[in-house]
Design a protein around this motif. Structure first.
Motif, PDB file in Angstrom:
ATOM      1  N   VAL A  81       0.836  -1.199   0.000  1.00 24.02           N
ATOM      2  CA  VAL A  81       0.000   0.000   0.000  1.00 24.02           C
ATOM      3  C   VAL A  81       0.873   1.251   0.000  1.00 24.02           C
ATOM      4  O   VAL A  81       0.565   2.245  -0.665  1.00 24.02           O
ATOM      5  N   MET A  82       1.986   1.203   0.737  1.00 26.84           N
ATOM      6  CA  MET A  82       2.890   2.346   0.804  1.00 26.84           C
ATOM      7  C   MET A  82       3.496   2.643  -0.566  1.00 26.84           C
ATOM      8  O   MET A  82       3.672   3.803  -0.939  1.00 26.84           O
ATOM      9  N   ILE A  83       3.810   1.596  -1.346  1.00 25.06           N
ATOM     10  CA  ILE A  83       4.303   1.787  -2.707  1.00 25.06           C
ATOM     11  C   ILE A  83       3.273   2.549  -3.528  1.00 25.06           C
ATOM     12  O   ILE A  83       3.589   3.501  -4.255  1.00 25.06           O
ATOM     13  N   SER A  84       2.025   2.125  -3.399  1.00 29.29           N
ATOM     14  CA  SER A  84       0.938   2.789  -4.123  1.00 29.29           C
ATOM     15  C   SER A  84       0.799   4.244  -3.695  1.00 29.29           C
ATOM     16  O   SER A  84       0.660   5.147  -4.525  1.00 29.29           O
ATOM     17  N   LEU A  85       0.861   4.473  -2.390  1.00 24.19           N
ATOM     18  CA  LEU A  85       0.677   5.819  -1.850  1.00 24.19           C
ATOM     19  C   LEU A  85       1.781   6.757  -2.319  1.00 24.19           C
ATOM     20  O   LEU A  85       1.514   7.866  -2.800  1.00 24.19           O
ATOM     21  N   THR A 190       2.650  17.414   3.239  1.00 27.24           N
ATOM     22  CA  THR A 190       1.815  17.733   4.393  1.00 27.24           C
ATOM     23  C   THR A 190       0.666  16.738   4.536  1.00 27.24           C
ATOM     24  O   THR A 190       0.288  16.365   5.651  1.00 27.24           O
ATOM     25  N   LEU A 191       0.108  16.280   3.411  1.00 26.85           N
ATOM     26  CA  LEU A 191      -1.006  15.341   3.443  1.00 26.85           C
ATOM     27  C   LEU A 191      -0.551  13.891   3.516  1.00 26.85           C
ATOM     28  O   LEU A 191      -1.229  13.048   4.118  1.00 26.85           O
ATOM     29  N   LEU A 192       0.600  13.597   2.914  1.00 28.33           N
ATOM     30  CA  LEU A 192       1.035  12.206   2.768  1.00 28.33           C
ATOM     31  C   LEU A 192       1.299  11.517   4.102  1.00 28.33           C
ATOM     32  O   LEU A 192       0.765  10.436   4.372  1.00 28.33           O
ATOM     33  N   PHE A 193       2.104  12.122   4.945  1.00 28.10           N
ATOM     34  CA  PHE A 193       2.556  11.421   6.144  1.00 28.10           C
ATOM     35  C   PHE A 193       1.465  11.253   7.195  1.00 28.10           C
ATOM     36  O   PHE A 193       1.397  10.195   7.837  1.00 28.10           O
ATOM     37  N   PRO A 194       0.582  12.248   7.423  1.00 29.78           N
ATOM     38  CA  PRO A 194      -0.536  11.963   8.324  1.00 29.78           C
ATOM     39  C   PRO A 194      -1.424  10.831   7.825  1.00 29.78           C
ATOM     40  O   PRO A 194      -1.873   9.988   8.620  1.00 29.78           O
ATOM     41  N   LEU A 195      -1.682  10.789   6.510  1.00 27.14           N
ATOM     42  CA  LEU A 195      -2.474   9.694   5.955  1.00 27.14           C
ATOM     43  C   LEU A 195      -1.786   8.360   6.192  1.00 27.14           C
ATOM     44  O   LEU A 195      -2.427   7.362   6.543  1.00 27.14           O
ATOM     45  N   LEU A 196      -0.469   8.329   6.006  1.00 29.86           N
ATOM     46  CA  LEU A 196       0.297   7.092   6.170  1.00 29.86           C
ATOM     47  C   LEU A 196       0.268   6.616   7.620  1.00 29.86           C
ATOM     48  O   LEU A 196      -0.036   5.454   7.909  1.00 29.86           O
ATOM     49  N   ILE A 197       0.581   7.510   8.546  1.00 29.40           N
ATOM     50  CA  ILE A 197       0.660   7.131   9.959  1.00 29.40           C
ATOM     51  C   ILE A 197      -0.709   6.755  10.509  1.00 29.40           C
ATOM     52  O   ILE A 197      -0.850   5.774  11.254  1.00 29.40           O
TER      53      ILE A 197
END
Length: 267
Positions: A81-85, A190-197
Protein backbone atom coordinates in the motif's frame (compact mmCIF):
# COMPACT_ATOMS: atom_id res chain seq x y z
CA UNK A 1 -9.51 5.89 -39.05
CA UNK A 2 -10.19 8.46 -36.31
CA UNK A 3 -13.03 7.77 -33.97
CA UNK A 4 -15.99 10.10 -34.22
CA UNK A 5 -17.17 12.43 -31.48
CA UNK A 6 -18.75 11.04 -28.35
CA UNK A 7 -17.91 8.02 -26.21
CA UNK A 8 -16.01 6.26 -29.00
CA UNK A 9 -13.61 9.17 -29.38
CA UNK A 10 -13.15 9.45 -25.63
CA UNK A 11 -12.27 5.75 -25.37
CA UNK A 12 -9.92 5.98 -28.34
CA UNK A 13 -8.18 9.08 -26.97
CA UNK A 14 -7.88 7.50 -23.52
CA UNK A 15 -6.29 4.38 -25.04
CA UNK A 16 -3.85 6.53 -27.05
CA UNK A 17 -2.76 8.45 -23.95
CA UNK A 18 -2.49 5.23 -21.94
CA UNK A 19 -0.26 3.60 -24.57
CA UNK A 20 1.93 6.71 -24.76
CA UNK A 21 2.41 6.78 -21.00
CA UNK A 22 3.14 3.05 -20.82
CA UNK A 23 5.78 3.35 -23.57
CA UNK A 24 7.45 6.18 -21.64
CA UNK A 25 7.42 3.96 -18.56
CA UNK A 26 8.93 1.00 -20.44
CA UNK A 27 11.72 3.18 -21.83
CA UNK A 28 12.91 3.86 -18.29
CA UNK A 29 12.78 0.49 -16.50
CA UNK A 30 15.36 1.64 -13.95
CA UNK A 31 12.72 3.84 -12.35
CA UNK A 32 10.81 0.66 -11.44
CA UNK A 33 13.95 -0.92 -9.96
CA UNK A 34 14.86 2.12 -7.89
CA UNK A 35 11.29 2.56 -6.68
CA UNK A 36 11.53 -0.90 -5.11
CA UNK A 37 14.60 -0.03 -3.05
CA UNK A 38 12.75 1.95 -0.40
CA UNK A 39 10.10 -0.71 0.37
CA UNK A 40 12.79 -3.40 0.45
CA UNK A 41 14.75 -1.33 2.97
CA UNK A 42 11.59 -0.96 5.07
CA UNK A 43 11.07 -4.71 4.96
CA UNK A 44 14.67 -5.49 5.89
CA UNK A 45 15.05 -2.97 8.70
CA UNK A 46 11.58 -2.18 9.99
CA UNK A 47 9.82 -5.56 9.93
CA UNK A 48 12.15 -7.16 12.55
CA UNK A 49 11.26 -4.36 14.97
CA UNK A 50 7.58 -5.29 14.68
CA UNK A 51 7.95 -8.87 15.86
CA UNK A 52 7.05 -7.96 19.41
CA UNK A 53 4.12 -5.74 18.37
CA UNK A 54 2.45 -8.05 15.86
CA UNK A 55 3.75 -11.46 16.88
CA UNK A 56 1.54 -14.41 16.13
CA UNK A 57 -1.64 -14.12 18.12
CA UNK A 58 -0.73 -10.65 19.39
CA UNK A 59 -3.37 -7.97 19.91
CA UNK A 60 -2.09 -5.83 17.08
CA UNK A 61 -2.07 -8.63 14.53
CA UNK A 62 -5.47 -9.91 15.54
CA UNK A 63 -6.93 -6.43 15.33
CA UNK A 64 -5.74 -6.03 11.76
CA UNK A 65 -7.33 -9.23 10.51
CA UNK A 66 -4.18 -11.23 9.74
CA UNK A 67 -5.43 -14.29 11.56
CA UNK A 68 -2.12 -14.66 13.43
CA UNK A 69 -0.01 -15.46 10.39
CA UNK A 70 3.07 -13.56 11.54
CA UNK A 71 4.92 -10.31 11.09
CA UNK A 72 5.52 -10.52 7.34
CA UNK A 73 1.90 -11.40 6.67
CA UNK A 74 0.96 -8.22 8.54
CA UNK A 75 3.69 -5.91 7.24
CA UNK A 76 3.98 -6.83 3.54
CA UNK A 77 0.45 -5.63 2.67
CA UNK A 78 1.27 -2.31 4.33
CA UNK A 79 4.45 -1.99 2.28
CA UNK A 80 2.54 -2.67 -0.94
CA UNK A 81 0.00 0.00 0.00
CA UNK A 82 2.89 2.35 0.80
CA UNK A 83 4.30 1.79 -2.71
CA UNK A 84 0.94 2.79 -4.12
CA UNK A 85 0.68 5.82 -1.85
CA UNK A 86 4.15 7.18 -2.57
CA UNK A 87 4.17 6.36 -6.28
CA UNK A 88 0.78 7.74 -7.28
CA UNK A 89 0.89 10.81 -5.03
CA UNK A 90 4.05 11.99 -6.80
CA UNK A 91 2.80 11.65 -10.36
CA UNK A 92 1.90 15.32 -10.46
CA UNK A 93 5.62 16.15 -10.26
CA UNK A 94 6.08 14.59 -13.70
CA UNK A 95 3.33 16.82 -15.03
CA UNK A 96 5.05 19.86 -13.51
CA UNK A 97 8.20 18.92 -15.44
CA UNK A 98 6.18 18.67 -18.65
CA UNK A 99 4.66 22.08 -17.95
CA UNK A 100 8.11 23.60 -17.47
CA UNK A 101 9.49 22.07 -20.68
CA UNK A 102 6.39 22.87 -22.75
CA UNK A 103 5.68 19.24 -23.70
CA UNK A 104 2.28 19.31 -22.00
CA UNK A 105 1.19 22.26 -24.12
CA UNK A 106 2.10 20.23 -27.20
CA UNK A 107 -0.17 17.44 -25.98
CA UNK A 108 -2.98 19.95 -25.49
CA UNK A 109 -2.47 21.16 -29.08
CA UNK A 110 -3.52 17.72 -30.36
CA UNK A 111 -7.21 16.86 -30.98
CA UNK A 112 -7.18 14.65 -27.88
CA UNK A 113 -10.06 15.15 -25.47
CA UNK A 114 -8.74 16.85 -22.31
CA UNK A 115 -10.64 14.46 -20.07
CA UNK A 116 -9.11 11.52 -21.92
CA UNK A 117 -5.65 12.93 -21.22
CA UNK A 118 -6.30 12.81 -17.49
CA UNK A 119 -8.03 9.42 -17.52
CA UNK A 120 -5.36 7.82 -19.72
CA UNK A 121 -2.57 9.10 -17.50
CA UNK A 122 -4.39 7.88 -14.39
CA UNK A 123 -5.00 4.40 -15.80
CA UNK A 124 -1.29 4.08 -16.46
CA UNK A 125 -0.69 4.04 -12.70
CA UNK A 126 -2.09 0.52 -12.48
CA UNK A 127 0.78 -1.08 -14.46
CA UNK A 128 3.73 -0.20 -12.19
CA UNK A 129 1.61 -0.87 -9.10
CA UNK A 130 0.83 -4.38 -10.30
CA UNK A 131 4.46 -5.17 -11.13
CA UNK A 132 5.87 -3.73 -7.91
CA UNK A 133 3.29 -5.40 -5.67
CA UNK A 134 3.84 -8.78 -7.32
CA UNK A 135 7.64 -8.53 -7.04
CA UNK A 136 7.48 -7.56 -3.35
CA UNK A 137 5.17 -10.49 -2.53
CA UNK A 138 7.29 -13.01 -4.46
CA UNK A 139 10.49 -11.65 -2.90
CA UNK A 140 9.12 -12.27 0.61
CA UNK A 141 8.01 -15.87 0.01
CA UNK A 142 11.42 -17.41 0.94
CA UNK A 143 11.28 -15.52 4.24
CA UNK A 144 7.97 -17.05 5.30
CA UNK A 145 5.36 -14.95 3.56
CA UNK A 146 2.33 -17.03 2.51
CA UNK A 147 1.51 -16.33 -1.12
CA UNK A 148 -2.15 -16.46 -2.20
CA UNK A 149 -2.15 -15.62 -5.95
CA UNK A 150 -5.89 -14.96 -6.36
CA UNK A 151 -6.08 -12.91 -3.19
CA UNK A 152 -3.02 -10.89 -4.23
CA UNK A 153 -4.57 -10.24 -7.66
CA UNK A 154 -7.76 -8.94 -6.04
CA UNK A 155 -5.70 -6.80 -3.69
CA UNK A 156 -3.67 -5.32 -6.55
CA UNK A 157 -6.82 -4.53 -8.53
CA UNK A 158 -8.21 -2.75 -5.47
CA UNK A 159 -4.96 -0.80 -5.16
CA UNK A 160 -5.09 -0.03 -8.87
CA UNK A 161 -8.49 1.61 -8.42
CA UNK A 162 -7.10 3.57 -5.47
CA UNK A 163 -4.00 4.53 -7.45
CA UNK A 164 -6.07 5.82 -10.37
CA UNK A 165 -7.96 8.17 -8.06
CA UNK A 166 -4.90 9.34 -6.14
CA UNK A 167 -2.94 9.79 -9.36
CA UNK A 168 -5.73 11.94 -10.77
CA UNK A 169 -5.71 14.08 -7.63
CA UNK A 170 -1.94 14.42 -7.92
CA UNK A 171 -2.25 15.55 -11.54
CA UNK A 172 -4.89 18.08 -10.51
CA UNK A 173 -2.58 19.39 -7.81
CA UNK A 174 0.25 19.63 -10.34
CA UNK A 175 -1.92 21.70 -12.68
CA UNK A 176 -3.04 23.94 -9.83
CA UNK A 177 0.60 24.49 -8.78
CA UNK A 178 1.87 25.40 -12.26
CA UNK A 179 4.99 27.53 -11.89
CA UNK A 180 5.15 26.83 -8.14
CA UNK A 181 6.77 23.43 -7.76
CA UNK A 182 7.52 24.15 -4.09
CA UNK A 183 3.78 24.42 -3.43
CA UNK A 184 3.11 20.98 -4.92
CA UNK A 185 5.68 19.31 -2.68
CA UNK A 186 4.52 21.26 0.38
CA UNK A 187 0.91 20.12 -0.06
CA UNK A 188 1.87 16.57 -1.03
CA UNK A 189 4.19 16.03 1.94
CA UNK A 190 1.81 17.73 4.39
CA UNK A 191 -1.01 15.34 3.44
CA UNK A 192 1.04 12.21 2.77
CA UNK A 193 2.56 11.42 6.14
CA UNK A 194 -0.54 11.96 8.32
CA UNK A 195 -2.47 9.69 5.96
CA UNK A 196 0.30 7.09 6.17
CA UNK A 197 0.66 7.13 9.96
CA UNK A 198 -3.09 7.29 10.66
CA UNK A 199 -3.79 4.27 8.45
CA UNK A 200 -1.75 1.78 10.48
CA UNK A 201 0.57 0.97 7.60
CA UNK A 202 3.70 0.82 9.76
CA UNK A 203 2.42 0.24 13.30
CA UNK A 204 -0.80 -1.21 14.80
CA UNK A 205 -3.20 1.58 15.71
CA UNK A 206 -4.60 -0.53 18.55
CA UNK A 207 -1.59 0.43 20.67
CA UNK A 208 -2.11 4.15 20.02
CA UNK A 209 -4.19 6.70 21.95
CA UNK A 210 -7.96 6.83 21.58
CA UNK A 211 -7.93 10.10 19.59
CA UNK A 212 -5.64 8.54 17.00
CA UNK A 213 -7.88 5.51 16.59
CA UNK A 214 -10.87 7.82 16.24
CA UNK A 215 -9.23 9.98 13.56
CA UNK A 216 -8.12 6.87 11.66
CA UNK A 217 -11.76 5.91 11.12
CA UNK A 218 -12.14 8.98 8.90
CA UNK A 219 -9.04 8.09 6.89
CA UNK A 220 -10.04 6.14 3.73
CA UNK A 221 -6.55 4.67 3.56
CA UNK A 222 -7.22 2.83 6.84
CA UNK A 223 -9.92 0.72 5.18
CA UNK A 224 -7.72 0.00 2.17
CA UNK A 225 -4.87 -1.17 4.42
CA UNK A 226 -7.26 -3.38 6.40
CA UNK A 227 -8.60 -4.86 3.15
CA UNK A 228 -5.10 -5.62 1.85
CA UNK A 229 -4.10 -7.32 5.10
CA UNK A 230 -7.26 -9.39 5.03
CA UNK A 231 -6.76 -10.40 1.40
CA UNK A 232 -3.06 -11.20 1.67
CA UNK A 233 -3.83 -13.09 4.86
CA UNK A 234 -5.88 -15.53 2.78
CA UNK A 235 -9.46 -14.26 3.23
CA UNK A 236 -11.66 -13.05 0.37
CA UNK A 237 -15.17 -12.88 1.81
CA UNK A 238 -14.89 -10.24 4.52
CA UNK A 239 -16.51 -6.92 5.39
CA UNK A 240 -12.98 -5.46 5.60
CA UNK A 241 -12.48 -6.21 1.90
CA UNK A 242 -15.88 -4.69 1.08
CA UNK A 243 -15.11 -1.47 2.97
CA UNK A 244 -11.70 -1.31 1.33
CA UNK A 245 -13.30 -1.59 -2.10
CA UNK A 246 -15.78 1.15 -1.20
CA UNK A 247 -12.98 3.45 -0.01
CA UNK A 248 -10.89 2.80 -3.14
CA UNK A 249 -13.92 3.39 -5.38
CA UNK A 250 -14.76 6.68 -3.66
CA UNK A 251 -11.19 7.92 -4.01
CA UNK A 252 -11.20 6.95 -7.70
CA UNK A 253 -14.49 8.76 -8.36
CA UNK A 254 -13.49 11.90 -6.45
CA UNK A 255 -10.04 11.92 -8.03
CA UNK A 256 -11.32 11.58 -11.58
CA UNK A 257 -14.05 14.18 -11.09
CA UNK A 258 -11.63 16.71 -9.60
CA UNK A 259 -8.92 15.85 -12.10
CA UNK A 260 -11.15 16.09 -15.17
CA UNK A 261 -12.61 19.40 -14.01
CA UNK A 262 -9.14 20.82 -13.35
CA UNK A 263 -7.84 19.58 -16.69
CA UNK A 264 -10.71 21.21 -18.57
CA UNK A 265 -10.39 24.58 -16.83
CA UNK A 266 -6.59 24.92 -16.52
CA UNK A 267 -4.27 26.26 -19.25
Amino acid sequence: MRAGPGPAKFVGDTAAVFVREILLFLRDPFSLVFSLLQPLIFLALFAPLLRGAVATGGAGAAGMGTGGTGTLQWFVPGVIVMISLFGTSMTGSGLLYELMTGSYERVLATPLDRSAILVGRSLKEFAPLFIQGLLIAVFCVPFGFRFYPVHLLVGLVLLGVFGIGLGALSYALGLACKGREWLFWSVQQTLLFPLLILSGIMLPLETGPEWMRLVSRFNPLTYIVDAERTLLGGTLGSTAVLWGAVAAGLIAVVGLVVGIRTTRTTI
